[in-house]
Design an enzyme around this catalytic site. Structure first.
Site, mmCIF file in Angstrom:
data_model
loop_
_atom_site.group_PDB
_atom_site.id
_atom_site.type_symbol
_atom_site.label_atom_id
_atom_site.label_comp_id
_atom_site.label_asym_id
_atom_site.label_seq_id
_atom_site.Cartn_x
_atom_site.Cartn_y
_atom_site.Cartn_z
ATOM 1 N N ASN A 9 0.870 -1.200 -0.167
ATOM 2 C CA ASN A 9 0.067 -0.233 0.026
ATOM 3 C C ASN A 9 0.909 1.300 -0.150
ATOM 4 O OD1 ASN A 9 -1.447 2.163 1.223
ATOM 5 N ND2 ASN A 9 -3.033 0.983 1.655
ATOM 6 N N GLY A 11 0.049 4.339 0.047
ATOM 7 C CA GLY A 11 -0.188 5.648 1.048
ATOM 8 C C GLY A 11 0.175 5.327 2.489
ATOM 9 N N ASP A 69 -1.003 -3.603 9.845
ATOM 10 C CA ASP A 69 -2.380 -4.095 9.552
ATOM 11 C C ASP A 69 -3.126 -2.899 10.356
ATOM 12 O OD1 ASP A 69 -3.741 -6.264 7.905
ATOM 13 O OD2 ASP A 69 -5.106 -6.308 9.836
ATOM 14 N N SER A 70 -4.021 -2.472 9.392
ATOM 15 C CA SER A 70 -4.993 -1.312 10.071
ATOM 16 C C SER A 70 -6.333 -1.145 9.475
ATOM 17 C CB SER A 70 -4.055 -0.096 9.615
ATOM 18 O OG SER A 70 -3.684 0.066 8.381
ATOM 19 N N GLY A 153 -7.142 6.484 1.347
ATOM 20 C CA GLY A 153 -8.026 5.476 1.911
ATOM 21 C C GLY A 153 -9.292 6.214 2.360
ATOM 22 N N TYR A 154 -9.895 5.999 3.653
ATOM 23 C CA TYR A 154 -10.956 6.658 4.463
ATOM 24 C C TYR A 154 -10.619 7.926 4.890
ATOM 25 C CZ TYR A 154 -12.597 1.846 3.938
ATOM 26 O OH TYR A 154 -13.001 0.445 3.353
ATOM 27 N N ARG A 181 -1.122 5.183 13.066
ATOM 28 C CA ARG A 181 0.142 4.548 12.629
ATOM 29 C C ARG A 181 1.432 5.318 13.130
ATOM 30 N NH1 ARG A 181 -1.606 4.936 7.908
ATOM 31 N NH2 ARG A 181 -2.258 2.570 8.164
HETATM 32 P P1 ITT Z 1 -0.889 -4.211 2.969
HETATM 33 O O1 ITT Z 1 -1.789 -5.391 3.451
HETATM 34 O O2 ITT Z 1 -0.154 -4.542 1.485
HETATM 35 O O3 ITT Z 1 -0.074 -3.233 3.816
HETATM 36 P P2 ITT Z 1 -3.529 -3.007 2.814
HETATM 37 O O4 ITT Z 1 -4.007 -1.824 2.110
HETATM 38 O O5 ITT Z 1 -4.218 -4.168 1.961
HETATM 39 O O6 ITT Z 1 -1.934 -3.251 2.353
HETATM 40 P P3 ITT Z 1 -4.698 -3.491 5.026
HETATM 41 O O7 ITT Z 1 -5.282 -4.728 5.020
HETATM 42 O O8 ITT Z 1 -4.136 -3.341 6.776
HETATM 43 O O9 ITT Z 1 -3.575 -2.972 4.198
HETATM 44 O O10 ITT Z 1 -6.041 -2.481 5.112
HETATM 45 C C1 ITT Z 1 -5.951 -1.389 5.790
HETATM 46 C C2 ITT Z 1 -6.938 -0.326 5.117
HETATM 47 O O11 ITT Z 1 -7.553 0.252 6.086
HETATM 48 C C3 ITT Z 1 -6.425 0.412 3.948
HETATM 49 O O12 ITT Z 1 -6.549 0.082 2.702
HETATM 50 C C4 ITT Z 1 -7.358 1.697 4.316
HETATM 51 O O13 ITT Z 1 -8.590 1.518 3.533
HETATM 52 C C5 ITT Z 1 -7.886 1.718 5.627
HETATM 53 N N1 ITT Z 1 -6.734 2.619 6.350
HETATM 54 C C6 ITT Z 1 -5.722 2.277 6.979
HETATM 55 N N2 ITT Z 1 -5.007 3.072 7.684
HETATM 56 C C7 ITT Z 1 -5.698 4.366 7.168
HETATM 57 C C8 ITT Z 1 -5.341 5.737 7.095
HETATM 58 O O14 ITT Z 1 -4.275 6.097 7.998
HETATM 59 N N3 ITT Z 1 -6.083 6.616 6.520
HETATM 60 C C9 ITT Z 1 -7.138 6.135 5.701
HETATM 61 N N4 ITT Z 1 -7.347 4.853 5.417
HETATM 62 C C10 ITT Z 1 -6.699 3.900 6.253
#
Ligand code: ITT
Length: 192
Positions: A9, A11, A69-70, A153-154, A181
């Site tokens: 990701n 971002g 993971d977030s 993202g959001y 984060r």
């Molecule tokens: P990796 O597993 O490759 O790290 P991913 O995007 O699939 O990337 P996650 O499964 O942890 O990762 O999903 C986290 C999602 O939560 C992310 O894609 C966003 O939609 C949201 N998210 C997490 N942190 C955020 C932030 O700081 N601002 C906005 N959205 C966030």
């Protein structure tokens, strides 16, 4: 000294580089490290998924690996999308649409019950097999309308009443100072 950050990701990766910039390690993305492994993210908690990502890449490379993971928990939606935040409405749905769907599901819901939080778990997988996790959150609420262009993202729908802004209206520096984060990464820094 090198470490690999197991994320695809961009971002997240940008924020990670800003927050860990002063660390005594060279930080490589999976792409930069030339890592090409299948990560099966089938956990049901942020901790499980962060550990799966970090361990999979540590085992494939033998390096120190960190993973993030977030996700977004919306209380009115029983904490959805939660660990499914990236996959909510399908991996290929744009965030413009995903954010609009959440706003629609909260249509007419008053501010006091629009509470939400971002959660971040950082896992560190060490070459000796040791694993550590750190969790942090930021509390806010779902905005009435999307606003702001920063972040990812959001962020355009995550409103911080004390700032009068969404996290997409904060500068990168302002967001990192208070974000889930930023806080989780500063905790993991202490044990590296
Ligand atoms: P990796 O597993 O490759 O790290 P991913 O995007 O699939 O990337 P996650 O499964 O942890 O990762 O999903 C986290 C999602 O939560 C992310 O894609 C966003 O939609 C949201 N998210 C997490 N942190 C955020 C932030 O700081 N601002 C906005 N959205 C966030």
């Amino acid at each position: 000294k090198k470490l690999i950050f197991a994320t695809g990701n961009e971002g997240k990766m940008k924020e990670i580089r800003e927050i860990l910039g002063d660390l005594d390690y060279e930080i490589l993305s999976m792409k930069e490290a030339g890592v090409d492994v299948d990560i099966v993210e089938d956990g049901t908690t942020f901790e499980e998924n962060a550990i799966i990502k970090a361990k999979t890449v540590m085992e494939a490379t033998g390096s120190l690996v960190l993973a993030d993971d977030s996700g977004l928990e919306v209380d009115y939606l029983n904490k959805e999308p939660g660990v499914y935040s990236a996959r909510y409405m399908g991996e290929n749905t744009s965030y413009r649409i995903k954010n609009q769907i959440i706003l629609d599901r909260l249509h007419g819901v008053p501010d006091i019950v629009r509470s939400a939080r971002f959660v971040c778990v950082i896992a560190a997988a060490f070459p000796d097999g040791r694993v550590e996790t750190r969790r942090a959150t930021i509390e806010g609420r779902i905005a009435q309308e999307p606003a702001g262009e920063n972040g990812f993202g959001y962020d355009p729908i995550f409103y911080l009443p004390e700032k009068g802004k969404t996290t997409a209206q904060l500068s990168a520096e302002e967001k990192n100072e208070i974000s889930h984060r930023g806080k989780a990464l500063r905790q993991i820094k202490e044990i590296l």
